[in-house]
Design a protein around this motif. Structure first.
Motif, short mmCIF file in Angstrom:
data_model
loop_
_atom_site.label_atom_id
_atom_site.label_comp_id
_atom_site.label_asym_id
_atom_site.label_seq_id
_atom_site.Cartn_x
_atom_site.Cartn_y
_atom_site.Cartn_z
N GLN A 22 0.83 -1.19 0.00
CA GLN A 22 0.00 0.00 0.00
C GLN A 22 0.88 1.26 0.00
O GLN A 22 0.65 2.19 -0.77
CB GLN A 22 -0.89 -0.04 1.24
CG GLN A 22 -1.90 1.08 1.31
CD GLN A 22 -2.43 1.25 2.73
OE1 GLN A 22 -2.49 0.28 3.50
NE2 GLN A 22 -2.78 2.47 3.09
N HIS A 23 1.89 1.24 0.84
CA HIS A 23 2.79 2.40 0.89
C HIS A 23 3.53 2.58 -0.42
O HIS A 23 3.77 3.69 -0.86
CB HIS A 23 3.79 2.25 2.03
CG HIS A 23 3.27 2.74 3.33
ND1 HIS A 23 2.46 1.98 4.12
CD2 HIS A 23 3.43 3.90 3.98
CE1 HIS A 23 2.13 2.66 5.19
NE2 HIS A 23 2.72 3.83 5.15
N GLU A 24 3.92 1.47 -1.00
CA GLU A 24 4.67 1.53 -2.24
C GLU A 24 3.81 2.14 -3.34
O GLU A 24 4.27 2.98 -4.11
CB GLU A 24 5.13 0.13 -2.63
CG GLU A 24 6.48 0.13 -3.29
CD GLU A 24 7.11 -1.25 -3.28
OE1 GLU A 24 6.45 -2.21 -2.82
OE2 GLU A 24 8.26 -1.35 -3.72
N GLU A 25 2.55 1.72 -3.37
CA GLU A 25 1.64 2.24 -4.38
C GLU A 25 1.47 3.74 -4.25
O GLU A 25 1.41 4.47 -5.23
CB GLU A 25 0.27 1.58 -4.22
CG GLU A 25 -0.05 0.61 -5.34
CD GLU A 25 -1.23 -0.26 -4.97
OE1 GLU A 25 -2.27 0.28 -4.58
OE2 GLU A 25 -1.08 -1.50 -5.05
N GLU A 26 1.37 4.19 -3.01
CA GLU A 26 1.18 5.62 -2.79
C GLU A 26 2.48 6.40 -2.92
O GLU A 26 2.51 7.61 -2.75
CB GLU A 26 0.61 5.86 -1.39
CG GLU A 26 -0.81 5.36 -1.25
CD GLU A 26 -1.25 5.25 0.21
OE1 GLU A 26 -0.47 5.65 1.10
OE2 GLU A 26 -2.36 4.76 0.44
#
Lengths: 994, 424
Positions: free
Chosen positions: B39-43
């Motif tokens: 999730q963090h990577e996507e954001e």
């Protein structure tokens, strides 16, 4: 030594005189250190992976048979298979008795595997875990220290209550073992056992043994004992476990030089909790800690930095050593940026704190924070943050060049932040403003959507900071109006249009275009649009009447948002009552915006400095915000400085708590357009919804909402234009039909509403008294009182003009005081006060001002200025107004804290002639944020246990004894800062009798 | 205080092996790690600390593994990351290569190591040479000799065992300086520094006392001597074995060395360094048709010296095709997976200048995605020479048996983080 280069010069002159001998056997150097054991290559036949492959049916059964085999080798293989199954998550707990049977072995590897199994499954099979006890006891007496240590280490990991008591004897022996390896393992085991059964550990006297180990001859034992004690102390904050005194400190410092890198960290972290007695002790500890800054392990360095940053507080600033220490801190901090990225990140988050606390340390090191292309994004963003903080006139040219480079990168978050940074530079370094603006214009030309929006947001701030300087760029900004789709950018653009409406020919068209989709906009944009159109109207009243009418009705009638509605009503009334005043208010000069942004609130910063290197310093949050069960734990604080004497003994000194209530000292950087509205914040808590109806106790005289006010504005400005008066339609239904006649501008009435309509809170507020008699102040009389309303401290004053001439230009200032009280905004006297007129003013106060201990403690020295002169007076505020809303302690914490505060700090007072029963007293006190935590009735006497917390985080604990029929109460107060007790007592009396 | 548990995960987030040290964090919490990370990577907000409820994950990535520490306390984060990297170091020395396969192949030793490296969240002995003496892959039978081992572990000298013997006693000293340079697109040097490292390979018997003498300016100032060239070291970091308080008081570098290879110290020098290999580049991008690259490399060091294995890495757009090269020396090669041209020059004498031209085609349909502006990077190695002029003046070796030992020194200068920004 990867280099293939292969000629070595012998540095010492070898005896045979051959000075430049050439050594050729390079292979020996480049080959890796030959391993002690063979067969290390993975993938060879010997690997363990084969144990994972058994997936046959009846596996458990088969394993059982193998475990009970007579052949040692087969047994071992079987245990390995069991562990392999365990590793992949299969449940092999059924084999418990069979595995435990293998425990008695002289094979160390097998023993370790069985122990591993035990650790994993003992909890699920507590009854069978008893089976293992005997072996543990036996192994703890094994001639081999490795086995003894292994046994004591594993023992502590078996978290089964039933068997813990059997382990006490072996542990006791191991704590006194002749081998340091066993002792250091046993030391940790005490912490483990304490975690399972604290009472047992205390009863068995292990804590004392552990304390004794601090004096052990072996540094590793000392380090582990310190770690274990710190761990126990952390979970039991009120136990006086780590009783640090100069002797123990000396022992720790000695061990520091000799133990492993990890041990050094334990010791340094423990040292950081110590508060030296004086600056000399502080300096001598610093001197012995500084060599750690040269350690290769980043964590050792950061822990050393923590100790130094903390103890430095105590050194007088004029001391030579202080300067030396500052200089020594910079290089190691810079070197941390060569560490692995995750460690860099931790270092940067901490440097961010250090730069705020002591900017001088790194002020010359700007370059090292320049972003590299291959830095991970989290490192880039942090570096950028620090660059802004370090930006100064000396380095601004370089910084700007860098920021411009970053702004053309592709990473959206990074680019945005870079653009913002350019704006911050403009505001921070005045000389650079022009260059920053032109850089931003260049960036707007790129037409990259998010860059443009970000640039407009920061340009708005630049306009605020340097009014009438860069407005020539407005035309360029307006070109990009259509591309703005983010609320913040839209709001910023609208603000600009409104603020400079007189210079933008088609301002009305521009704003009108936004109005079409008014209800789809975010609140931020709606509020801004409302204000901007009102500004426009005040500047160009003729053409924009319809527009303002439209926006006012949109805001007041069609909106559910109370903020928007309230603001709409205020404007409406202002415009209709006294347009001249409206102009003065809406178009008033705005307060300066702050140079620094995102500064961490000072008390929090102090606390975070005490947590350097930890998660708290990474999150920039106090541990209590993210660690469960740490509420009520005392916040760490920096020791007071010895040299400056400033605030050294004030009860406030650095007690870094109560953070949440204290408003930040700076205006938030972005988006707070709301703040500029009227430069007033309607501080008294406005009851949301429409202004109070007549029933609220206010007199609502008769006044036509749409009366002559507008005419006077138009008349004044335009020389009369008869048609204008009819411009406004019927009053919206929600508005009360009538208003008092305008006395000195409608706004004052509003203030009255907030200021003196009784608040339902019931907080105690003393009656107004005369602070400054007219005699002493050339006709100005000030009477007033203090109050706490919905969490906001207020100074409520009546200013009366008893002189013959008009008074204007009021301003107020406080002297330093014990709790850092300071005006949270300017004194709002917006209209001149005529002779024999009085005006009510409510001044919201903050508690983040400079601190100095006053005598008496609650004394406040005030200076008031007007157009005539400056006058001084002093007044005392009731300490109860500093009681914050979250002052209710948990019962457990209350008990522990009460016990923990020494009896010397207890003060007892009598309150006479009070005729309330205990419940009434309790609820009365609750109104002033004195919370009753528990009530006990003993022999007809009610005992109320109460807590309150001051704005600076000091807790006061009270026991109130109320006896039926006896009008005399007894109150006992306990507080770590006993000097407040007297004031609290006085407040009790006042609160109860009021 | 530090970690509650340590996990080794594969790329999909599956637990390969783990160790619960404190039992205060549910081991199942690790299941939240991978979704959180994704999730963090996507954001685009990747961060080394992630949290889920009251649990905090501190993680690093190594080859195809994630090493994750969990905690619910205010842990010492820098200690945790240091420890995770130490873990990588120890495992690598044990298994040569740390990856999914080596963890599975050696799970018994991994468990043993995890047990020995950390206790209740406190890191313990992490020196892999010492560990290798009593944690071996062979199911070691208990022998009397083994019981001696722990003394090293807890000794003040925890990095060297007693009783080491060599026929020939020698020490090899490598002085390696890495140059970090950041050059702006307009050719001005934004920042530059030297990171030096002194590495030892010690083959000495017994418990020798060593003293290393450098031409350290502070030391010379202390002792009042000012002959010859001296060097100001901005910040010095030492191996555990060096007596830090001794250095702090009189700048003496004295120590009992670990056996075999180790990094004795590192230092940083902040002086302006002239970039040893200077690059001028003209990169012209003609949209929809081609990219023309011209790179000039100049050796800005003494004529007698030679830079070896020089690699100039020039970024090209990701959609470039049909490369053509022309070089005055060396080889140019297109590495499409990294979007760069690598120009290799085996031997680059000082004072010389070389040229490379490259031509790429660009597709007529433009790539919509914005591309970053990677800098040109350079790699090289110059033997027999240090930029800072640092010198080993002496290495004194004293052992109670009184043997003679020979120290050998070699000097190397190499590129560190060597970046030149381009205009495109």
């Amino acid at each position: 030594m990867k280099a293939d280069v292969d000629v070595f010069a012998n540095v010492t002159q070898s005896k045979d005189g051959s000075k430049n001998r050439v050594w050729e056997g390079t292979k020996a150097i480049t080959a890796p250190c030959s391993p002690v054991t063979e067969n290390r290559q993975f993938g060879s036949k010997m690997t363990d992976s084969k144990y994972f492959t058994t997936t046959k049916k009846g596996e458990i059964f088969e394993l059982k048979a193998e475990l009970n085999s007579d052949k040692k080798e087969k047994k071992k293989e079987a245990v390995k298979k069991v562990i392999a199954s365990m590793t992949v998550g299969k449940d092999v707990s059924a084999l418990f008795p069979d595995v435990v049977n293998c425990m008695q072995t002289d094979n160390l590897e097998l023993k370790k595997l069985v122990y591993l199994y035990l650790m994993n499954y003992a909890k699920s099979q507590p009854d069978m875990a008893i089976m293992a006890v005997n072996t543990f006891v036996k192994d703890c007496e094994d001639p081999n220290p490795l086995i003894r240590a292994l046994a004591v280490r594993t023992m502590g990991c078996i978290r089964v209550d039933k068997i813990t008591e059997y382990l006490c004897e072996p542990l006791r022996k191991c704590l006194k073992d002749e081998d340091p390896y066993v002792r250091k393992t046993a030391a940790v085991c005490v912490a483990k056992l304490h975690d399972i059964n604290a009472q047992l550990v205390e009863d068995q006297g292990f804590l004392d043994t552990l304390k004794d180990l601090i004096s052990d001859s072996n540094p590793m034992v000392v380090a582990n004992a310190v770690a274990a004690l710190s761990e126990i102390a952390e979970s039991h904050p009120n136990s006086n476990l780590l009783d640090l005194n100069p002797q123990t400190i000396n022992k720790l410092l000695t061990a520091l030089n000799e133990c492993t890198e990890w041990g050094q960290i334990f010791i340094l972290d423990c040292l950081a909790n110590y508060t030296p007695r004086d600056d000399r002790e502080s300096q001598s500890i610093c001197e012995r800690v500084t060599p750690r800054l040269s350690h290769a392990n980043s964590a050792v360095v950061l822990s050393a930095v923590k100790v130094l940053m903390k103890f430095m507080e105590m050194l007088p600033k004029d001391l030579d050593y202080y300067g030396t220490l500052l200089k020594k801190l910079a290089p190691p901090l810079v070197t941390l940026l060569s560490a692995e990225p995750e460690l860099q990140y931790v270092a940067l988050r901490n440097i961010n704190l250090i730069v705020q606390r002591r900017p001088e340390i790194l002020k010359h090191e700007m370059k090292v924070f320049f972003v590299k292309y291959n830095d991970p994004i989290y490192v880039k963003l942090e570096k950028l943050d620090i660059m802004i903080r370090l930006a100064s006139q000396a380095n601004i040219a370089q910084v700007l060049a860098e920021l411009k480079e970053y702004a053309t990168e592709v990473d959206v978050d990074f680019v945005r932040k870079a653009v913002r940074a350019i704006g911050r530079c403009a505001i921070k370094v005045e000389q650079s403003a022009e260059r920053c603006v032109s850089t931003l214009l260049d960036l707007i030309q790129t037409k990259v959507n998010y860059v443009v929006q970000e640039a407009i947001v920061v340009i708005k701030d630049i306009f605020r900071k340097y009014p009438n300087k860069y407005e020539s760029v407005i035309a360029t900004l307006c070109e990009n109006l259509d591309s703005l789709d983010e609320p913040e950018a839209r709001a910023a653009m609208i603000w600009i249009v409104g603020e400079y409406a007189e210079r933008i020919d088609n301002a009305d068209e521009l704003l009108e275009s936004f109005l079409e989709g008014f209800h789809d906009e975010s609140t931020q944009v709606q509020l801004q649009l409302l204000t901007a159109i009102v500004k426009l109207f005040l500047k160009k009243p003729t053409e924009t009447q319809e527009l303002v009418q439209q926006v006012l009705s949109l805001a007041t009638q069609d909106s559910d948002n109370p903020d928007l509605r309230d603001r709409g009503y205020i404007y409406w009334r202002l415009l209709s009552t006294d347009p001249v005043a409206a102009k003065e208010v809406v178009l008033a000069e705005k307060p300066l915006i702050s140079e620094e942004t995102d500064l961490i609130e000072p008390t929090l910063l102090e606390e975070l400095i005490c947590h350097i290197g930890t998660l708290a310093s990474v999150y920039h949050k106090p541990p209590s915000a993210f660690v469960e069960g740490s509420r009520g734990v005392q916040h760490k604080r920096l020791p007071g400085s010895a040299g400056s004497g400033e605030s050294a003994d004030s009860p406030d000194t650095g007690s870094a708590a109560g953070v949440s209530e204290a408003p930040p000292a700076v205006i938030p950087s972005q988006g707070d357009l709301l703040g500029d509205l009227l430069n007033l914040d309607l501080t008294p808590p406005t009851t949301s919804g429409p202004p109070p109806a007549p029933s609220s106790g206010m007199q609502m005289g008769a006044m036509d909402l749409l009366g002559g006010g507008l005419d006077s504005l138009l008349g004044g400005d335009l020389g009369g234009s008869p048609a204008m008066g009819a411009g406004f339609g019927a009053p919206p239904t929600a508005m009360p039909a009538s208003f008092p006649p305008p006395v000195s501008g409608g706004l004052d009435d509003l203030f009255d509403l907030g200021g003196s309509v009784g608040m339902p809170m019931g907080a105690y507020s003393p009656p107004k008294s005369i602070w400054l008699p007219a005699m002493k102040a050339k006709g100005l009389e000030i009477s007033g009182t203090f109050a706490r309303r919905a969490g906001v401290i207020q100074m409520e004053m009546t200013l009366t003009n008893k002189a013959m001439s008009i008074m204007t230009d009021f301003a107020i200032q406080f002297n330093r005081n014990s709790f850092g009280l300071a005006p949270a905004g300017p004194l709002q006297v917006l209209t001149p006060v005529g002779p024999n007129q009085s005006i009510e003013v409510a001044l919201p106060l903050s508690t983040v001002g400079p601190v100095m201990k006053m005598e008496p403690l609650t004394n406040l020295q005030v200076a008031v200025k007007n157009n005539i002169d400056v006058f001084y007076f002093s007044s005392q505020y009731p300490i109860s107004m500093l009681f914050v809303e979250d002052g209710k302690m948990e019962r457990q914490v209350f008990l522990a804290t009460w016990k923990d505060i020494p009896n010397d700090n207890e003060a007892q007072f009598q309150i006479k002639d009070c005729h309330l029963n205990s419940d009434a007293a309790s609820s009365k006190l609750q109104g002033s944020n004195v919370f009753t935590i528990a009530k006990r009735t003993v022999e007809g006497q009610d005992m109320l246990y109460q807590s309150m917390k001051l704005t600076n985080g000091i807790w006061v604990l009270a026991e109130l004894r109320v006896q039926a029929g006896n009008p005399n109460y007894t109150v006992s107060l306990k507080c770590r800062a006993p000097e407040v007790s007297q004031c609290v007592f006085q407040s009790y009396e006042a609160m109860l009798k009021n | 205080m530090s970690a509650s548990a340590i996990f080794v995960l594969d790329l999909k987030g599956k637990v390969l092996i783990c160790r619960n040290y404190k039992g205060d964090v549910d081991m199942a919490e690790i299941d939240h790690f991978m979704p959180l990370l994704m999730q963090h990577e996507e954001e685009g907000l990747l961060c080394p600390v992630l949290s889920h409820g009251s649990v905090h994950f501190m993680w690093i990535k190594h080859s195809n593994l994630y090493l994750v520490a969990t905690t619910n306390k205010n842990s010492n984060a820098s200690l945790v990351y240091s420890f995770l990297y130490k873990l990588v170091e120890v495992f690598t020395e044990y298994f040569k290569e740390l990856e999914e396969e080596s963890i599975q192949d050696n799970f018994v030793v991994v468990y043993e190591l995890l047990d020995e490296l950390m206790d209740f969240g406190f890191p313990q002995t992490t020196d892999s040479k010492i560990l290798q003496e009593y944690i071996t892959q062979e199911g070691a039978k208990l022998e009397v000799a083994k019981s001696k081992v722990p003394t090293t572990v807890t000794n003040a000298v925890s990095w060297r065992s007693e009783g080491i013997k060599y026929k020939k006693n020698e020490v090899f000293i490598d002085v390696i300086e890495s140059i970090n340079v950041l050059v702006n697109a307009n050719g001005s040097v934004m920042s530059s520094d030297i990171v030096g490292s002194i590495k030892l390979k010690t083959m000495l018997s017994g418990m020798p006392e060593l003293r290393l003498g450098l031409n350290d300016r502070v030391l010379f100032a202390l002792t009042g001597r000012d002959k010859g060239k001296t060097v100001t070291m901005e910040d010095v970091k030492f191996h555990q074995c060096v007596r830090l308080s001794r250095f702090e008081s009189d700048r003496t570098i004295s120590f009992i060395p670990p056996d075999g290879e180790s990094e004795l110290m590192s230092y940083r020098i902040n002086t302006h360094v002239k970039p040893l290999i200077w690059i001028e580049s003209i990169i012209e991008k003609f949209s929809h048709s081609r990219v023309e690259i011209m790179v000039k490399a100049k050796g800005q060091f003494k004529k007698q010296s030679v830079a070896n294995n020089v690699e100039v890495r020039v970024p090209v757009p990701s959609d470039a095709d049909s490369p053509k090269f022309k070089t005055s020396t060396g080889n140019a090669k297109y590495v499409p997976e990294k979007n760069m041209v690598v120009w290799t020059i085996k031997s680059f004498p000082g004072g010389k200048e070389f040229l490379m031209r490259a031509h790429f085609g660009l597709p007529s349909v433009e790539n919509d995605e914005l591309e970053g502006k990677p800098p040109i990077t350079v790699k090289f190695e110059i033997p027999y020479f240090t930029v800072s002029g640092i010198q080993v003046r002496y290495m004194k070796i004293i052992e109670k048996s009184g043997y003679q030992a020979l120290p050998w020194v070699r000097y190397i200068t190499q590129s560190g983080d060597y970046q030149l920004r381009t205009n495109v």
